[in-house]
Scaffold this active site. Structure first.
Site, short mmCIF file in Angstrom:
data_model
loop_
_atom_site.label_atom_id
_atom_site.label_comp_id
_atom_site.label_asym_id
_atom_site.label_seq_id
_atom_site.Cartn_x
_atom_site.Cartn_y
_atom_site.Cartn_z
N LYS A 261 28.23 -54.26 -18.63
CA LYS A 261 28.97 -54.43 -17.38
C LYS A 261 30.39 -54.90 -17.68
O LYS A 261 30.63 -55.57 -18.67
CB LYS A 261 28.28 -55.50 -16.51
CG LYS A 261 26.96 -55.10 -15.90
CD LYS A 261 26.40 -56.25 -15.08
CE LYS A 261 25.06 -55.89 -14.47
NZ LYS A 261 25.18 -54.87 -13.42
N ARG A 336 14.88 -51.29 -12.05
CA ARG A 336 13.84 -50.35 -11.63
C ARG A 336 12.78 -50.19 -12.71
O ARG A 336 11.63 -49.86 -12.41
CB ARG A 336 14.48 -49.01 -11.26
CG ARG A 336 15.15 -48.25 -12.38
CD ARG A 336 16.15 -47.22 -11.89
NE ARG A 336 17.32 -47.86 -11.30
CZ ARG A 336 18.34 -47.19 -10.75
NH1 ARG A 336 18.33 -45.87 -10.72
NH2 ARG A 336 19.36 -47.83 -10.25
#
Length: 482
Positions: A261, A336
């Site tokens: 990130k 996920r």
């Protein structure tokens, strides 16, 4: 200590009191003016005539505050207006250093939402400051609600729900240095002991034995082991024959893995990536303390996501707990992966419904901002409608996204069953479509709370930082299923 609520049938003389007045009030009822001198009554009458909605009088030995309820299009919006009035009132209470406030409701419906707004505004994260001056406890410690239309049980119920929100906020606000996956599981055990539900924590060895490929893959780059926590509240006389399962994403810190990130403006906020797990334990705590007769199970896969050592790499293929293979195209789409293992694991309980919570996608935030929660799923329309009603009642509103068959094309892989990354468009939906592949055999709803779970600027009674978003919504929905 966090603020608490209490119930009383009357309020004493010379007590700091807020009176909730019906919309359109032009003259104070005697119960709200009994100890006011004539000059003060005239002042109040002038404020009401001028249309003021919030004002007060300092009588030196005590204070009176007045909140005028605002008529809105719906009862839910009227309640929300009172929550926001509670937020505004709190600023005055803080300035006046009020330690205890009596809430005297003359509307019949206003005490609970006004108290909710005050109490949620009063929350503050204790943090880790060592300077005694900066550690000063808030003055306001107790709200005592006085209303003929209320019971002590209703007030205690709200108090327990609010403490569930406080718990969720505390967990989200804790930094990774004080809340790794093992420490998160330990907090769950402490909450279970206090509230009255069973907690079992699976360690790395048991997670490996279960072959939870998603959780293990995300954890590969971390020096800390993962955990998988099973929380079960099963009261005698539960009205549901099959349990409801709540699943929460527990990524205690997310660097993005090798798909790193950017920082600042992204990674520095990633202590909040376990907000879904905070929802689960906050709801279970409230259910257990209020003895709601529902059998509910909470599942939390937890790890941090790091780029160290043998970290998961873009292009890798992993085998999930369910047996499906996944091509990992982006290691920052890790939530996920761990949720998918928990959703597949949930099938063993033969649940009547599964709800999952996750700070899953920036796409959800870009679509609807921080004002609501994105949801989607396979549950019947009756369930989705009930969830939306609960969302309006608590003002934690839901926006349902579609899960059309065509979205399955977004997560196709040339070398595995599915990919963990969709197209640039409809990112929240492709993430939901990915999760759907692991929910066979039961109705399911997914909540993407990435927008409201953690706020970078104060917003009324939601405050700044962790908000506990979806705790009140879920409790309201579950309570109404009894």
């Amino acid at each position: 200590m966090p603020l608490s609520l209490a119930y009383a049938t009357d309020f004493p003389s010379f007590a700091d009191t807020v009176f909730i007045l019906p919309a359109g009030t032009t003259e104070l009822p005697i119960s709200a003016a009994a100890d006011l001198p004539e000059a003060a009554r005239q002042y109040v009458a002038a404020q009401l005539a001028a249309g003021e909605k919030l004002f007060g009088i300092n009588q030196y030995s005590h204070r009176h505050y007045y909140v005028v309820a605002e008529p809105k299009k719906t009862a839910d919006l009227s309640a929300e207006a009172l929550r926001k009035a509670g937020h505004q009132l709190h600023a005055r209470l803080k300035s006046d250093k009020v330690p205890e406030l009596f809430v005297h409701d003359l509307t019949g419906t206003g005490a609970l939402p006004l108290a909710e707004g005050i109490a949620l505004t009063a929350y503050q994260f204790e943090g880790y400051k060592t300077d005694e001056k900066s550690k000063k406890a808030p003055d306001l410690q107790l709200l005592t609600l006085v209303s003929a239309e209320l019971t002590a049980e209703q007030v205690q119920e709200l108090d327990n729900v609010l403490h569930g929100v406080y718990l969720a906020r505390d967990l989200v606000n804790m930094p990774y240095s004080h809340l790794n996956a093992t420490q998160l599981a330990q907090r769950f055990e402490e909450v279970g002991d206090a509230a009255g539900f069973h907690v079992e924590v699976l360690d790395l060895v048991r997670i490996e034995a279960l072959r939870m490929g998603g959780l293990l893959a995300v954890n590969q780059g971390s020096p800390e082991p993962p955990t998988f926590t099973i929380m079960e509240y099963k009261p005698e006389g539960a009205t549901n024959a099959r349990p409801i399962v709540l699943v929460g994403k527990g990524v205690v810190f997310d660097t993005g893995g090798l798909s790193l990130k950017p920082t600042p403006n992204s990674m520095d906020l990633m202590k909040c990536d376990m907000a879904g797990s905070a929802v689960v334990v906050g709801v279970l705590s409230a259910l257990a303390k209020n003895r709601v007769p529902l059998h509910v199970i909470g599942l939390v896969p937890a790890t941090d996501n790091r780029p160290g050592g043998p970290a998961l790499a873009p292009g890798d293929v992993i085998t999930m707990y369910s047996g499906l293979t996944v091509e990992v195209m982006n290691t920052d789409a890790e939530g996920r992966l761990i949720l998918a293992d928990a959703l597949a694991f949930a099938k063993k309980y033969d649940p009547e419904l599964v709800l999952d919570y996750a700070t899953l996608t920036g796409s959800a935030v870009r679509a609807i901002g921080v004002e609501g929660i994105v949801c989607m799923g396979t549950a019947e329309e009756e369930t989705l409608s009930a969830l939306k009603r609960a969302g309006h009642a608590t003002h934690e509103r839901l926006v349902e996204f579609p899960l059309w068959d065509e979205y399955a094309d977004h997560i196709k892989s040339a070398i595995a069953d599915i990919s963990n990354l969709g197209k640039a468009e409809a990112g929240a939906i492709s993430a939901g479509k990915f999760l759907e592949r692991f929910t066979e055999g039961y109705p399911w709803v997914h909540f993407d709370i990435a927008g409201p779970a953690f706020l970078t600027a104060p917003d009324s009674y939601r405050g700044k930082g962790g908000t506990g978003a979806a705790v009140r919504l879920t409790y309201e929905f579950l309570k109404n299923r009894v």
